[in-house]
Design a protein around this motif. Structure first.
Motif: not given
Length: 295
Positions: A200-229
């Motif tokens: 629930x926390x991750x879904x609501x955070x990802x839908x907020x307009x102010x969220x910023x994706x700070x993952x590196x390209x390597x993190x995105x390839x490894x499919x790491x969570x944008x919002x860590x809990x």
């Protein structure tokens, strides 16, 4: 050195002494202009970086010129024997006045020195969002050699003396990298579903307009969570979850955190996830009345 110069001038005529006075005055004037030229260039560069009016520093150049003038007068009075006694009398009376003036302007001088250090070391700039100590925070609007003006979130101007800023810890949210990671902590009950709460926390955070994706390209390839809990604490009555959510700056991070606290509470209520709160259970015991028997 001045005593040696005085000994040389002692046996010279009045014409040479007048020539010495003229040369000393001209030399002091040229040195003053030369120092002012270099100071103007240095202060102009500092003003451009801080986005402030360079005339704020004009008094500093005047102070240097005044200091050179004082040194020049000391050299003249001490080098010419006829003027030495007059100079000593003037210096004695001026010393008392200088002591009184120095004591009265001690705090102001401290602010000026602190302002110079701010200009040189640049702990913050105009437009930075900073926090001074534990009380004051806001956006820097103006920096002078006496004080710094901060516009707080209530749109009120806080004027803080530079000496106070120098003695406090400065939290600068804008220097180098304005991005900020917000820690959002929520406690859930021990019987609640942890995985469901995290989702629930991750879904609501990802839908907020102010969220910023700070993952590196390597993190995105490894499919790491944008919002860590993470589970950060097992308390007496709750399990504490901490979400790590990135925003572009502190202002957007604050708005996002407030919005998510509200939306997460509402979603937890709908899904039956408890947010524990302190409560006490009071037991009232009724004692049996004491029976008194008469003999």
């Amino acid at each position: 050195m001045i005593e040696t110069l005085g000994a040389l001038l002692k046996n010279l005529g009045i014409g040479y002494k007048l020539l010495f006075i003229i040369i000393t005055i001209i030399s002091g004037f040229l040195i003053s202009k030369l120092i002012q030229f270099f100071m103007t260039r240095m202060l102009k560069k500092a003003s451009d970086k801080l986005h402030v009016d360079p005339t704020n520093y004009s008094f500093l150049k005047n102070a240097v010129s005044f200091l050179i003038f004082i040194i020049m007068m000391i050299v003249i009075f001490y080098s010419i024997p006829e003027l030495k006694s007059v100079g000593l009398s003037l210096m004695a009376s001026a010393g008392i006045f200088a002591a009184i003036l120095g004591f009265a302007s001690q705090q102001a001088f401290s602010n000026i020195i602190s302002g110079i250090f701010i200009v040189i070391f640049k702990p913050f700039h105009v437009g930075d969002f900073i926090k001074i100590g534990e009380l004051h925070h806001g956006t820097v609007e103006d920096i002078t050699l006496r004080h710094t003006v901060i516009n707080n979130p209530e749109n009120r101007r806080i004027i803080i003396p530079n000496s106070v800023i120098s003695s406090e810890t400065i939290l600068n949210s804008s220097i180098t990298d304005p991005k900020i990671c917000t820690f959002l902590e929520i406690g859930i009950g021990y019987h609640s579903n942890i995985d469901k709460a995290i989702q629930i926390i991750q879904t609501l955070a990802l839908n907020h307009p102010n969220i910023y994706d700070n993952r590196s390209e390597e993190d995105k390839k490894e499919n790491k969570d944008q919002v860590g809990v993470r589970v950060v604490n097992l308390g007496d009555s709750s399990i504490t979850l901490r979400a790590y959510i990135w925003a572009e700056d502190s202002g957007k991070a604050f708005v996002m955190k407030c919005d998510l606290l509200k939306s997460i509470k509402e979603q937890f209520d709908r899904d039956g996830i408890e947010i524990p709160f302190p409560h006490q259970t009071v037991y009232l015991r009724q004692e049996e009345p004491i029976k008194i028997t008469q003999v």
